[in-house]
Design a protein around this motif. Structure first.
Motif, PDB file in Angstrom:
ATOM      1  N   LYS A  72       0.831  -1.209   0.000  1.00 12.50           N
ATOM      2  CA  LYS A  72       0.000   0.000   0.000  1.00 12.50           C
ATOM      3  C   LYS A  72       0.865   1.259   0.000  1.00 12.50           C
ATOM      4  O   LYS A  72       0.553   2.241  -0.687  1.00 12.50           O
ATOM      5  CB  LYS A  72      -0.936  -0.006   1.202  1.00 12.50           C
ATOM      6  N   GLU A  73       1.943   1.230   0.741  1.00 14.79           N
ATOM      7  CA  GLU A  73       2.846   2.386   0.749  1.00 14.79           C
ATOM      8  C   GLU A  73       3.510   2.579  -0.608  1.00 14.79           C
ATOM      9  O   GLU A  73       3.685   3.709  -1.075  1.00 14.79           O
ATOM     10  CB  GLU A  73       3.904   2.209   1.845  1.00 14.79           C
ATOM     11  N   SER A  76       0.873   3.939  -2.875  1.00 11.25           N
ATOM     12  CA  SER A  76       0.626   5.317  -2.477  1.00 11.25           C
ATOM     13  C   SER A  76       1.657   6.250  -3.091  1.00 11.25           C
ATOM     14  O   SER A  76       1.324   7.324  -3.613  1.00 11.25           O
ATOM     15  CB  SER A  76       0.669   5.412  -0.949  1.00 11.25           C
ATOM     16  N   SER A  82      -3.268   8.618  -0.905  1.00 15.96           N
ATOM     17  CA  SER A  82      -3.062   8.270   0.492  1.00 15.96           C
ATOM     18  C   SER A  82      -3.125   6.754   0.690  1.00 15.96           C
ATOM     19  O   SER A  82      -3.840   6.034  -0.030  1.00 15.96           O
ATOM     20  CB  SER A  82      -4.126   8.940   1.363  1.00 15.96           C
ATOM     21  N   PHE A  83      -2.403   6.278   1.684  1.00 16.10           N
ATOM     22  CA  PHE A  83      -2.442   4.882   2.115  1.00 16.10           C
ATOM     23  C   PHE A  83      -3.882   4.427   2.370  1.00 16.10           C
ATOM     24  O   PHE A  83      -4.265   3.294   2.068  1.00 16.10           O
ATOM     25  CB  PHE A  83      -1.578   4.776   3.377  1.00 16.10           C
TER      26      PHE A  83
END
Length: 378
Positions: A72-73, A76, A82-83
């Motif tokens: 997810k990071e 992102s 955003s996460f």
């Protein structure tokens, strides 16, 4: 059907996967089979992803990090979101299923095009919701009629762009006009499984729409996958991008550890290999043009596409062509199984495989011509 089965499940149609290379080899006694049916990346996954898979193999006894924070990071960072805007699924198919399970009650409606990716319809019916299908217009989504079809029972509109099986897109102007007509409480889901292959400047990028403050009041979801250009179809990993308000209830429905650790690590490594993605794009563009040109000289009509497959009109029955090609070691997807009788969907393969396909089509045409001549003489 088992008596205790839910009524809506009794009415579902079972998904029938395409033939595998092994099945066709065994059935027809062939040494070589080329699969051009499932829109996979013929170049395969990134070498970096393969290394990540090998490196993680000894660690599969440990459960995944259920938050999938690393991927997810990375997403992102890549997508400038955003996460909290990301949810992951076992393929984007599962994200579609999660959306249906989260938001559809019995008697609700979805609006979708036809023909398009059949999972939208499948999930709606699984939730005992109704499906409103709007026929494509010139192989494209008819967004005006889709907007007109929205009622107070409509919960979700699904838009597949590029569309499977036609490869067509919705444009920025078309989608802005459409969104202006959509009530704010209707979820608009953009399935962009083939987005990395798109070349048109007119493409309506749903991620840009989601980030545009102009549409803050709209409930927009973008679906993407690692199955296509990333070449990780066998690992089953995809993701959805939307607001935290929509993510939160989806996360309540999502099962823990729904994405396996190997897929998670391979996806991160694949995102880091920009060279492989660009190579895949360029090869697809080159071979797509070759197939369109060559098939036209053979009497076929390949529609323009923004994906890694072609929607091709056959001069004779698509099911007959499917059978004849399979006997010669080529697997494609006949349009009769996709809602487009008389057409077939053809994945853009490797250079050698595309030439092998065209050679086999030439053989079939010559054989049919010979058979016609013999019939006339008799």
């Amino acid at each position: 059907m088992v008596d205790i089965c839910r009524g809506c499940v009794s009415n579902l149609k079972k998904y029938v996967p395409g033939r595998t290379e092994e099945e066709v080899k065994k059935e027809f006694g062939l040494d070589k089979v080329v699969k051009l049916a499932s829109n996979e990346n013929p170049l395969g996954p990134s070498p970096k992803a393969v290394e990540a898979i090998k490196d993680y193999a000894s660690k599969v006894y440990v459960y995944p990090d259920g938050s999938y924070r690393k991927l997810k990071e990375k997403l992102s960072e890549e997508l400038d979101i955003s996460f909290e805007n990301i949810t992951l699924g076992c393929g984007s198919d599962e994200v579609i299923k999660l959306i249906g399970e989260t938001f559809l009650d019995p008697g609700d409606e979805i609006v979708t095009a036809w023909p398009t990716f059949p999972i939208y319809k499948h999930i709606a019916k699984l939730m005992d919701a109704n499906v409103v299908e709007i026929p494509l217009k010139s192989f494209k989504h008819d967004l005006n009629k889709m907007a007109d079809a929205i009622t107070d029972k409509t919960k979700i509109v699904f838009i597949c762009s590029p569309n499977n099986p036609t490869g067509t897109i919705v444009t920025q102007d078309e989608i802005e006009g459409f969104l202006n007509k959509v009530p704010d409480d209707v979820l608009v889901v953009f399935d962009e499984a083939y987005v990395e292959y798109v070349e048109s400047d007119d493409f309506a990028d749903a991620l840009k729409l989601f980030k545009d403050n102009k549409w803050n009041n709209k409930k927009i979801v973008t679906l993407r996958t690692f199955s296509k250009i990333h070449g990780l179809a066998g690992l089953r990993i995809g993701y959805g991008i939307t607001s935290p308000e929509i993510i939160e209830p989806i996360e309540k429905v999502r099962e823990p550890f729904n994405v396996n650790s190997v897929a998670h690590e391979a996806a991160i490594a694949s995102l880091e290999d920009k060279e492989h993605i660009e190579k895949s794009r360029k090869e697809n563009f080159k071979e797509k043009k070759y197939l369109q040109k060559t098939l036209k000289t053979l009497g076929f009509e390949a529609e323009d596409t923004e994906a890694n497959f072609l929607n091709v009109k056959s001069p004779f029955c698509d099911m007959e062509l499917f059978d004849e090609l399979m006997k010669k070691g080529i697997i494609m997807r006949p349009g009769s199984l996709l809602g487009l009788p008389g057409y077939f969907r053809l994945t853009v393969g490797k250079e050698k495989d595309n030439r092998y396909l065209c050679d086999k089509i030439k053989e079939i045409l010559a054989e049919r011509k010979g058979n016609d001549a013999n019939a006339m003489n008799n």
